[in-house]
Every structure is written in structure tokens, then in C-alpha cells.
Design a protein around this motif. Structure first.
Motif, PDB file in Angstrom:
ATOM      1  N   VAL A   8       0.908  -1.049  -0.150  1.00  0.00           N
ATOM      2  CA  VAL A   8       0.235   0.104   0.012  1.00  0.00           C
ATOM      3  C   VAL A   8       0.686   1.108  -0.137  1.00  0.00           C
ATOM      4  CG1 VAL A   8      -2.131  -1.115   0.749  1.00  0.00           C
ATOM      5  CG2 VAL A   8      -0.057  -0.522   2.586  1.00  0.00           C
ATOM      6  N   GLY A   9       0.013   2.242  -0.567  1.00  0.00           N
ATOM      7  CA  GLY A   9       1.449   3.607  -0.732  1.00  0.00           C
ATOM      8  C   GLY A   9       0.293   4.631  -0.946  1.00  0.00           C
ATOM      9  N   LEU A  54      -7.597  -0.860   1.812  1.00  0.00           N
ATOM     10  CA  LEU A  54      -7.863  -1.231   2.797  1.00  0.00           C
ATOM     11  C   LEU A  54      -7.599  -2.616   3.066  1.00  0.00           C
ATOM     12  CD1 LEU A  54      -6.566   2.027   3.845  1.00  0.00           C
ATOM     13  CD2 LEU A  54      -4.512   0.241   2.770  1.00  0.00           C
ATOM     14  N   TRP A  76       4.290  -0.796   3.130  1.00  0.00           N
ATOM     15  CA  TRP A  76       3.539   0.681   3.497  1.00  0.00           C
ATOM     16  C   TRP A  76       5.145   1.313   2.422  1.00  0.00           C
ATOM     17  CZ3 TRP A  76       2.879   4.963   7.438  1.00  0.00           C
ATOM     18  CH2 TRP A  76       2.347   6.207   6.671  1.00  0.00           C
ATOM     19  N   ASP A 124       6.148   4.670   1.518  1.00  0.00           N
ATOM     20  CA  ASP A 124       5.737   5.735   1.194  1.00  0.00           C
ATOM     21  C   ASP A 124       6.818   6.810   1.206  1.00  0.00           C
ATOM     22  OD1 ASP A 124       3.856   8.334   1.735  1.00  0.00           O
ATOM     23  OD2 ASP A 124       5.094   8.843   4.130  1.00  0.00           O
ATOM     24  N   VAL A 176      -0.188  -2.467   9.719  1.00  0.00           N
ATOM     25  CA  VAL A 176       0.570  -1.537   8.588  1.00  0.00           C
ATOM     26  C   VAL A 176      -0.477  -1.121   8.170  1.00  0.00           C
ATOM     27  CG1 VAL A 176       1.261  -1.912   6.178  1.00  0.00           C
ATOM     28  CG2 VAL A 176       2.574  -3.798   7.663  1.00  0.00           C
ATOM     29  N   CYS A 177      -2.014  -1.679   7.836  1.00  0.00           N
ATOM     30  CA  CYS A 177      -2.870  -0.339   7.431  1.00  0.00           C
ATOM     31  C   CYS A 177      -3.429   0.816   8.262  1.00  0.00           C
ATOM     32  CB  CYS A 177      -4.059  -1.143   7.223  1.00  0.00           C
ATOM     33  SG  CYS A 177      -3.854  -2.424   5.217  1.00  0.00           S
ATOM     34  N   TYR A 233      -0.436   3.411   8.358  1.00  0.00           N
ATOM     35  CA  TYR A 233      -0.613   4.153   6.879  1.00  0.00           C
ATOM     36  C   TYR A 233      -2.376   4.986   7.440  1.00  0.00           C
ATOM     37  CZ  TYR A 233      -2.246   4.579   1.754  1.00  0.00           C
ATOM     38  OH  TYR A 233      -2.190   5.217   0.557  1.00  0.00           O
TER      39      TYR A 233
END
Ligand SMILES: Nc1ncnc2c1ncn2[C@@H]1O[C@H](COP(=O)(O)OP(=O)(O)OP(=O)(O)O)[C@@H](O)[C@H]1O
Ligand SMILES: [Mg+2]
Lengths: 258, 244
Positions: free
Chosen positions: B62-63, B210, B222, B224, B237-238, B241
């Protein structure tokens, strides 16, 4: 070994579907497409006949057949190079998102035009028969041999042009100029006998010269000029080698610049 | 734990500024000094990325937009080459960076299935053998012999996913392609992905949902500003984030 065979048959499929796509897309499956692919060189032949035979009266024997036997191979070369300009750009989503050897993309472009050259050969045969030039046994091996040489030459140019065009997006104009220069520097609309004696040797610098003269001697005189053929084959292989090396060197950057 | 099948070790990826060059030969030659200076500069899309994905694992990424997720998958797929660091991949990779890569609008649905299937690594024979199954899965029987340009965009993605569903992948790289089609078809896609997971296919999943990442993945990462910010339990992690 087994993996090699497997890879080979997969790559064969890959080339096959990519080429089939080019052919289908170009003509949307219609038979009319065939007419278009022979109409272009035939029209050129008519125009050149008018300008050079009817008006300017160049002293070339059998001028119609002479034009036909040069223009059809020229069409194969020039449409391939033209199409290869946008071959990679037009397949950007493939280059960026799927991993397979990228040189298959210009290969499909060239094979597409190779296919059209082969299916237009009967038209050339028709002219040969019509003008009562003798068909000889040399045709059987002459045609494939000349095609091999022209194929490597064309593919080499296509590789270089398609790769460079990603980096220099205005290459198209240069290629257009280059093709025009090449067309008039190759004995397609005039015969070598009309070229001043002292200038003739420079034609050997033109890699298309040997190929086009090869087609002339096969279709007009029914034999293969071996010396010239070997020179042209060597030139073609060098061009292919250079084109391939350039393509290989740049291909890591393709996904970055698209 | 199983052995790792994807290993990134200190991977850095930069994109050179090709602006002066791709603007054309004329621009390049007339601005030669600047252009050469320009190509020396570059933009870092990923910096010192190290992580491992084990066999059979589903790994979420994710990001924010532009963080470098697609670049990461491009590297794993072999379409891009890292500037620094090493990437090790064990197994056959099916990069699904886009549904229907190579689809052509003038070809029919059926012809596009063959083209796409072969591009994604199947042999022609295998695609032809699976043809009926693929068409059945897409529920596009009525339109399959029409040119693709007559399809709605949802229908195109359906066709694209149907080909993927019949691949035989070892490692699947998925870039935001799971939210396709209508509700019914989305459920079908989910089932298929679950099926892959159950069969031990390794997956790297880039997603902005997510919810999806937490539901599907065993671990998540994640990214970034081109660097790893967190890696571990999907829920944690979510949350990190979401918290910024
Ligand atoms: N071909 C390219 N040339 C130059 N810079 C690029 C190129 N492709 C991507 N970038 C840059 O690299 C960075 C990462 O891009 P990437 O596509 O990996 O982002 P992403 O995380 O997938 O974003 P999104 O969520 O929008 O899909 C971006 O800042 C982008 O500007
Ligand atoms: Mg992305």
C-alpha cells in the motif's frame, strides 16, 4: 534442453500471434486488404512508366517488368521500416507491463510485410509470363535466397529505427527523408547502364543496391548473380548485427521512456 | 516458514530525465550542453528497498500515488532493471500489471483471448483448449465474436480477468486490477484469487483498498516517498498507513 525446446515453441507461438495480429489489424480480415497491398506498387509503376517511358523515353528494355520487379521488394522494405517507427510506441502497454523479448515486436511488423510480399509475388509472376520472359529453375532457390538477405536487412533497420524512435520522437521525419534518398539512390526507376561509368562503384555502399539488382537479374534475366548476392548478404548481416546490438543495448530503457 | 521466492536486497531505482531527448533529435542537438547535463540528473523512485516474500504467501503493498508501487512490480516482473541492489525471483512470474495487456480494439473477443493468453505466458494450444472455459467465465458468449471496440469498458476488463483466471501462475503480481466489473463479477474474481491462494500461488498485491489487503494478505508493506515505512501484519500496516 527440454526447457529450450519448450521456450522455442512458446516463442514461436508468441511471434505467430503477434504477426497474426498485425495482419488482421491492418486489413480487418477483408480480402480487399490484399488489393490494397498490391495496388500501391502497381500505381507507382504506372506513374513511373508514364513519367520515364512515355514522357522522358528512357532507353530501358522491358521497362514495365523492370519497374514491377524493383517496386514490389521496395514496398516490402519501405513499409516495414515505416511501420517500425511506431512499433514500440504503439505497443507501449506490452513493453511496460509484460516481459518477453522485445525484439519480437519489430519482428512481427517485418513479418507482416514479408507475408504481404509473398502473397503479392503471383502478380510479379503474372507480369513475367505476360512479357514472355523465361521462367527458370533459378527462381526456385533465387527467391528464398534473396528474401533471406532482404529480410535481415529490413529487420536490422526496423530494430534500429523502432528503438531509436523511443528516445528521439521526431525520428519519423528523418526516416522519411532517408527512405526518399534511398529510393532514388537505388536503381529502381532507372537502370545501372544509365549511370555514369565512374560513379557506379559507389552504389555498392548502398545496402539495398545488391538486393534490388538481385531481384532484377532474377525476374528479368532468370539467373542469380552470385558475387553480388554474397556481397548483399554480408551487408544485410552486418546491418542486422548492428541493429540487433543497438536494440539490445537500449531495450532495458524502453519501459523507462515510454 | 517456507523459503523466500522473491528477494529484494537494497534495491534502488532511478528514472533519468529523458525530457530533452524524447522531445526529439532537433531539441537534443540544439540544446546539447543542457541536454547532456539534464540526462545526468535523475529521479529516485525507490530507495534502498529490502524485503522477502515467501512461497505461497500473499503480500500486500500500500502507499500514496507516486510512492513507487508500480515501479516495484515492474522490477519484480523484469520490465525494469534496478540501479543498485539485487532482485532474486524463483519461479515463473505472471505480471498482471494491467488487465488485457495487448488487447486490440479491432480484433474480436476470441482473437484477443488468444493474443492476451500467449502474451501472458500460455502456449497457443493451451489457450485454445481453455477457450470455452474462458468465455464461460467471462459470461460474454453473445459478444465474443464482435470486435473489442464495441465492448463496454467493464466488459473489456471482464474479458481480461477471465484470461488471467485460467493462467497457471507460480508468482502473481497484481497491480490494482481486482476492482473490476459489477458486483457479481467482483465476487467471482475474489473467489478466483482465493482459489489461487489456496493452491499455493505466491501473490504480490498492490491495492488502494485497505479492506481488500486486510482480507486477502498474510503480510503487507507500506511504501511512502519511495521508501519502506512499515512491513508486517496487514492490520497494523494499514492502521499505520491510515494514521499518516
Ligand atoms: N517512466 C518514468 N519516468 C520518470 N519517472 C517515472 C516513470 N515512471 C514513474 N515515475 C516516477 O516514479 C514515481 C513512482 O511511480 P509509480 O508508478 O511506481 O507510483 P505508484 O506507487 O504505482 O502510484 P499509483 O498509486 O498512482 O499507481 C512517481 O513519482 C513517478 O513520477
Ligand atoms: Mg501504480
Amino acid at each position: 534442453m527440454d526447457a529450450l525446446v519448450q521456450n522455442f515453441s512458446y516463442y514461436k507461438d508468441l511471434v505467430l500471434v503477434l504477426t497474426a495480429k498485425e495482419i488482421k489489424v491492418k486489413y480487418k480480415n477483408s480480402l480487399l486488404g490484399y488489393v490494397w497491398s498490391v495496388l500501391n506498387p502497381l500505381c507507382l509503376a504506372v506513374v513511373f512508366y508514364f513519367a520515364f517511358k512515355f514522357v522522358m523515353k528512357v532507353p530501358v528494355e522491358n521497362f514495365t517488368l523492370f519497374l514491377i520487379s524493383g517496386l514490389f521488394p521496395w514496398q516490402w522494405f519501405s513499409t516495414s521500416v515505416n511501420a517500425s517507427i511506431t512499433a514500440l510506441l504503439g505497443n507501449a502497454s506490452l513493453v511496460k507491463k509484460v516481459s518477453f523479448p522485445r525484439y519480437f515486436i519489430p519482428l512481427a511488423t517485418v513479418l507482416n510485410d514479408t507475408f504481404h510480399f509473398v502473397v503479392s509475388l503471383p502478380i510479379v509472376f503474372g507480369f513475367v509470363v505476360f512479357y514472355k520472359v523465361h521462367l527458370t529453375a533459378a527462381w526456385v532457390y533465387g527467391i528464398p535466397l534473396l528474401m533471406v538477405s532482404q529480410f535481415f536487412m529490413t529487420y536490422g533497420c526496423a530494430l534500429a529505427v523502432s528503438a531509436l524512435n523511443l528516445f528521439f520522437r521526431d525520428l519519423e521525419r528523418l526516416v522519411m527523408i532517408g527512405l526518399t534518398v534511398l529510393f532514388y539512390m537505388t536503381p529502381i526507376i532507372y537502370d545501372m547502364s544509365l549511370v555514369p561509368e565512374g560513379f557506379r562503384q559507389y552504389f555498392l555502399l548502398n545496402p539495398l543496391f545488391g538486393i534490388i539488382e538481385g531481384w532484377h537479374s532474377l525476374f528479368l534475366r532468370g539467373h542469380v548473380d552470385w558475387g553480388l548476392y554474397l556481397v548483399s548478404l554480408l551487408q544485410s548481416l552486418v546491418i542486422f548485427g548492428v541493429g540487433f546490438a543497438l536494440f539490445k543495448k537500449l531495450s532495458w530503457k524502453f519501459a523507462e521512456v515510454l | 516458514m517456507k523459503e523466500p521466492v522473491i528477494v529484494f536486497d537494497g534495491v534502488t531505482k532511478t528514472y533519468p530525465y529523458y525530457g530533452y531527448i524524447t522531445a526529439g533529435l532537433k531539441m537534443f542537438l540544439f540544446n546539447l550542453p543542457e541536454a547532456i547535463n539534464h540526462t545526468k540528473k535523475s529521479f529516485t523512485a525507490l530507495r534502498e528497498i529490502s524485503f522477502e516474500v515467501c512461497g505461497g504467501e500473499c503480500f500486500g503493498v500500500v502507499g500514496n500515488n507516486g510512492a513507487g508501487k508500480s515501479t516495484l512490480l515492474g522490477l519484480a516482473a523484469g520490465a525494469l532493471k534496478p540501479d543498485k541492489g539485487t532482485i532474486e525471483i524463483k519461479g515463473r512470474v505472471s505480471p498482471l500489471l494491467e488487465l488485457g495487456a495487448g488487447f486490440h480494439p479491432e480484433l474480436t473477443g476470441r482473437e484477443n483471448i488468444v493474443l492476451n493468453g500467449v502474451l501472458l505466458g500460455m502456449t497457443r494450444k493451451r489457450v485454445v483448449r481453455k477457450m470455452d472455459e474462458i468465455i464461460g467465465f467471462s459470461e460474454l458468449e453473445e459478444f465474443i465474436d464482435q470486435p473489442l471496440r464495441t465492448y463496454s469498458s467493464g466488459m473489456v476488463t471482464r474479458l481480461g480477468f477471465s484470461v488471467i483466471a485460467h493462467l497457471d501462475p507460480e508468482i502473481l503480481l497484481v497491480d490494482e486490477v481486482l476492482a473490476v466489473g459489477d458486483i457479481n463479477f467482483q465476487k467471482k474474481c475474489m473467489d478466483k484469487i482465493m482459489g489461487f491462494r489456496a493452491n499455493g500461488v505466491t501473490m504480490v498485491l498492490v491495492s488502494h483498498s485497505l479492506d481488500q489487503v486486510q482480507r486477502l494478505c498474510d503480510r503487507a508493506m507500506w511504501i511512502d516517498h519511495h521508501e519502506i515505512r512499515a512491513i508486517g501484519e496487514p492490520a497494523a500496516v494499514c492502521q499505520a498507513y491510515q494514521g499518516g
